[in-house]
Scaffold this active site. Sequence first.
Site, PDB file in Angstrom:
ATOM      1  N   GLU A  84       0.840  -1.204   0.000  1.00 18.20           N
ATOM      2  CA  GLU A  84       0.000   0.000   0.000  1.00 18.20           C
ATOM      3  C   GLU A  84       0.870   1.248   0.000  1.00 18.20           C
ATOM      4  OE1 GLU A  84      -3.113  -0.022  -0.381  1.00 18.20           O
ATOM      5  OE2 GLU A  84      -3.618  -2.121   0.016  1.00 18.20           O
ATOM      6  N   ARG A  94     -17.742  -0.799   6.143  1.00 17.85           N
ATOM      7  CA  ARG A  94     -18.886  -1.318   5.381  1.00 17.85           C
ATOM      8  C   ARG A  94     -19.558  -2.459   6.144  1.00 17.85           C
ATOM      9  NH1 ARG A  94     -18.734  -5.250   1.892  1.00 17.85           N
ATOM     10  NH2 ARG A  94     -16.477  -5.295   2.029  1.00 17.85           N
ATOM     11  N   CYS A 147      -7.758  -2.460   8.386  1.00 21.41           N
ATOM     12  CA  CYS A 147      -6.391  -2.456   7.858  1.00 21.41           C
ATOM     13  C   CYS A 147      -5.845  -1.032   7.706  1.00 21.41           C
ATOM     14  CB  CYS A 147      -6.332  -3.182   6.515  1.00 21.41           C
ATOM     15  SG  CYS A 147      -6.462  -4.965   6.707  1.00 21.41           S
ATOM     16  N   HIS A 170      -1.300  -5.733   1.508  1.00 20.89           N
ATOM     17  CA  HIS A 170      -2.500  -6.565   1.425  1.00 20.89           C
ATOM     18  C   HIS A 170      -2.195  -7.811   0.591  1.00 20.89           C
ATOM     19  CE1 HIS A 170      -5.642  -3.513   2.787  1.00 20.89           C
ATOM     20  NE2 HIS A 170      -6.040  -4.649   3.337  1.00 20.89           N
TER      21      HIS A 170
HETATM   22  N1  PCA Z   1      -8.334  -7.232   6.146  1.00 22.64           N
HETATM   23  C1  PCA Z   1      -9.236  -6.180   6.540  1.00 22.64           C
HETATM   24  C2  PCA Z   1      -9.109  -6.089   8.040  1.00 22.64           C
HETATM   25  C3  PCA Z   1      -8.392  -7.316   8.472  1.00 22.64           C
HETATM   26  C4  PCA Z   1      -7.863  -7.905   7.229  1.00 22.64           C
HETATM   27  O1  PCA Z   1      -7.124  -8.891   7.169  1.00 22.64           O
HETATM   28  C5  PCA Z   1      -9.026  -4.880   5.798  1.00 22.64           C
HETATM   29  O2  PCA Z   1      -8.545  -4.910   4.641  1.00 22.64           O
HETATM   30  O3  PCA Z   1      -9.318  -3.805   6.324  1.00 22.64           O
END
Ligand code: PCA
Length: 213
Positions: A84, A94, A147, A170
């Site tokens: 990111e 959401r 996240c 991610h």
């Molecule tokens: N993904 C979520 C929160 C925890 C995770 O593993 C997110 O992208 O916010």
Amino acid sequence: MKTAAGKILLTGFEPFGGDSVNPTAEIVGRLHGMRIGRHEVVGVVLPCVFGDAVVRLKTALRRSAPQLVICLGQAGGRAEITPERVAINVDDARIPDNAGRQPVDVPVVRGGPAAYWSTLPVKAIVAALRKQNIPAAVSQTAGTFVCNHVFYSLMHALRRRRAVRAGFIHVPWLPTQGKPAMSLATLTKAIVLATEVAARTKQDIKTAGGRLH
Ligand code: PCA
């Protein structure tokens, strides 16, 4: 045997949104205690709960005093490993988190700047992964759920400690969760590689990594 030069804090999340697994908890479990380069990995699984996740993260930061921090999260629907670029100062959930909290349009840190940049070499990480034929792309948004909340809080906590590099990556689903997916072996290899690149790259490379949309 050489002693470890420092610590790398690697965090994942517990399952959320009705899922029974989260690939990031599995990756962190596999890498905890490992050496990457001359660093030792400290793996921590965070609760998928606004606020509580940050409390756990800050405790881990204090205890491990890391030189590098990489937080991981699951992004179902993405086909690539996605470092990111930026964390933004907003929570807008959401779905409810694992404690039933669902903040809408509230800042992560009241009075904080609109955004923080990742201090990881996101482009160099993507290039290194692609070289190994692992699908990867820079992502321009970590969303507005837990996240991004953790990512923003991490960068805010470290804002005066520029020597500590930190950011968020991610990852896609595991094959048991749906498609597109990546195997745990590939995910783990990708995160080891990303960590190695982050530990040794001082200056990020300058290649176009953006998408048109
Ligand atoms: N993904 C979520 C929160 C925890 C995770 O593993 C997110 O992208 O916010």
